[in-house]
Design a protein around this motif. Structure first.
Motif, PDB file in Angstrom:
ATOM      1  N   ASN A  22     -27.571  23.472 -13.368  1.00 64.34           N
ATOM      2  CA  ASN A  22     -28.713  24.254 -12.861  1.00 64.34           C
ATOM      3  C   ASN A  22     -28.762  24.394 -11.345  1.00 64.34           C
ATOM      4  N   ASN A  23     -27.663  24.141 -10.656  1.00 63.55           N
ATOM      5  CA  ASN A  23     -27.572  24.332  -9.215  1.00 63.55           C
ATOM      6  C   ASN A  23     -26.423  25.297  -8.927  1.00 63.55           C
ATOM      7  N   TYR A  24     -26.662  26.218  -8.006  1.00 61.68           N
ATOM      8  CA  TYR A  24     -25.604  27.169  -7.656  1.00 61.68           C
ATOM      9  C   TYR A  24     -24.490  26.479  -6.893  1.00 61.68           C
ATOM     10  N   VAL A  25     -23.254  26.844  -7.247  1.00 61.12           N
ATOM     11  CA  VAL A  25     -22.066  26.288  -6.601  1.00 61.12           C
ATOM     12  C   VAL A  25     -21.108  27.413  -6.242  1.00 61.12           C
ATOM     13  N   TRP A  26     -20.216  27.109  -5.317  1.00 60.08           N
ATOM     14  CA  TRP A  26     -19.138  28.008  -4.918  1.00 60.08           C
ATOM     15  C   TRP A  26     -17.842  27.382  -5.411  1.00 60.08           C
ATOM     16  N   ALA A  37     -12.532  22.240 -11.752  1.00 59.43           N
ATOM     17  CA  ALA A  37     -12.704  23.090 -10.573  1.00 59.43           C
ATOM     18  C   ALA A  37     -13.283  22.250  -9.445  1.00 59.43           C
ATOM     19  N   HIS A  38     -12.852  22.538  -8.232  1.00 58.68           N
ATOM     20  CA  HIS A  38     -13.415  21.934  -7.031  1.00 58.68           C
ATOM     21  C   HIS A  38     -14.527  22.876  -6.595  1.00 58.68           C
ATOM     22  N   VAL A  39     -15.765  22.406  -6.571  1.00 58.21           N
ATOM     23  CA  VAL A  39     -16.913  23.254  -6.255  1.00 58.21           C
ATOM     24  C   VAL A  39     -17.740  22.647  -5.125  1.00 58.21           C
ATOM     25  N   THR A  40     -18.494  23.516  -4.446  1.00 62.35           N
ATOM     26  CA  THR A  40     -19.410  23.089  -3.390  1.00 62.35           C
ATOM     27  C   THR A  40     -20.805  23.551  -3.758  1.00 62.35           C
ATOM     28  N   TYR A  41     -21.763  22.615  -3.723  1.00 59.99           N
ATOM     29  CA  TYR A  41     -23.165  22.987  -3.926  1.00 59.99           C
ATOM     30  C   TYR A  41     -23.600  23.863  -2.765  1.00 59.99           C
ATOM     31  N   GLY A  45     -24.195  21.464   0.229  1.00 58.05           N
ATOM     32  CA  GLY A  45     -22.900  21.402   0.888  1.00 58.05           C
ATOM     33  C   GLY A  45     -21.979  20.328   0.354  1.00 58.05           C
ATOM     34  N   ASN A  46     -22.437  19.544  -0.633  1.00 62.18           N
ATOM     35  CA  ASN A  46     -21.597  18.505  -1.229  1.00 62.18           C
ATOM     36  C   ASN A  46     -20.517  19.147  -2.081  1.00 62.18           C
ATOM     37  N   THR A  47     -19.334  18.534  -2.099  1.00 64.09           N
ATOM     38  CA  THR A  47     -18.242  19.040  -2.927  1.00 64.09           C
ATOM     39  C   THR A  47     -17.896  18.017  -3.992  1.00 64.09           C
ATOM     40  N   LEU A  48     -17.418  18.512  -5.138  1.00 64.60           N
ATOM     41  CA  LEU A  48     -17.009  17.632  -6.213  1.00 64.60           C
ATOM     42  C   LEU A  48     -16.092  18.377  -7.171  1.00 64.60           C
ATOM     43  N   HIS A  49     -15.392  17.608  -8.008  1.00 64.71           N
ATOM     44  CA  HIS A  49     -14.559  18.177  -9.057  1.00 64.71           C
ATOM     45  C   HIS A  49     -15.341  18.077 -10.359  1.00 64.71           C
ATOM     46  N   VAL A  50     -15.376  19.185 -11.104  1.00 71.73           N
ATOM     47  CA  VAL A  50     -16.138  19.226 -12.345  1.00 71.73           C
ATOM     48  C   VAL A  50     -15.308  19.872 -13.444  1.00 71.73           C
ATOM     49  N   SER A  51     -15.671  19.608 -14.671  1.00 74.55           N
ATOM     50  CA  SER A  51     -15.042  20.277 -15.806  1.00 74.55           C
ATOM     51  C   SER A  51     -15.438  21.750 -15.790  1.00 74.55           C
ATOM     52  N   ILE A  52     -14.471  22.623 -15.918  1.00 74.67           N
ATOM     53  CA  ILE A  52     -14.741  24.056 -15.898  1.00 74.67           C
ATOM     54  C   ILE A  52     -15.687  24.449 -17.031  1.00 74.67           C
TER      55      ILE A  52
END
Length: 62
Positions: A22-26, A37-41, A45-52
């Motif tokens: 429920n938070n927008y990411v890039w 995927a490597h995404v940034t909130y 501005g936090n970055t993390l790896h998440v399941s696609i």
């Protein structure tokens, strides 16, 4: 979402909304081998790896 669509969004010249928990990411990068995927909130501005599979496309951002 699947890895193919995540990669299309990453390479698209258009801005397409994507949410993670429920938070927008890039989307910064897609690892098709690990299906992550490597995404940034966008707000934090936090970055993390998440399941696609946990990414949700919300459509074009105008």
């Amino acid at each position: 979402m699947d890895a193919r669509r995540a990669e299309q969004i990453l390479k698209s010249p258009d801005t397409i909304g994507v949410k993670y928990r429920n938070n927008y990411v890039w989307i910064e990068d897609v690892d098709k081998g690990r299906n992550t995927a490597h995404v940034t909130y966008l707000e934090e501005g936090n970055t993390l790896h998440v399941s696609i599979e946990l990414l949700e496309e919300t459509g074009p951002v105008g």
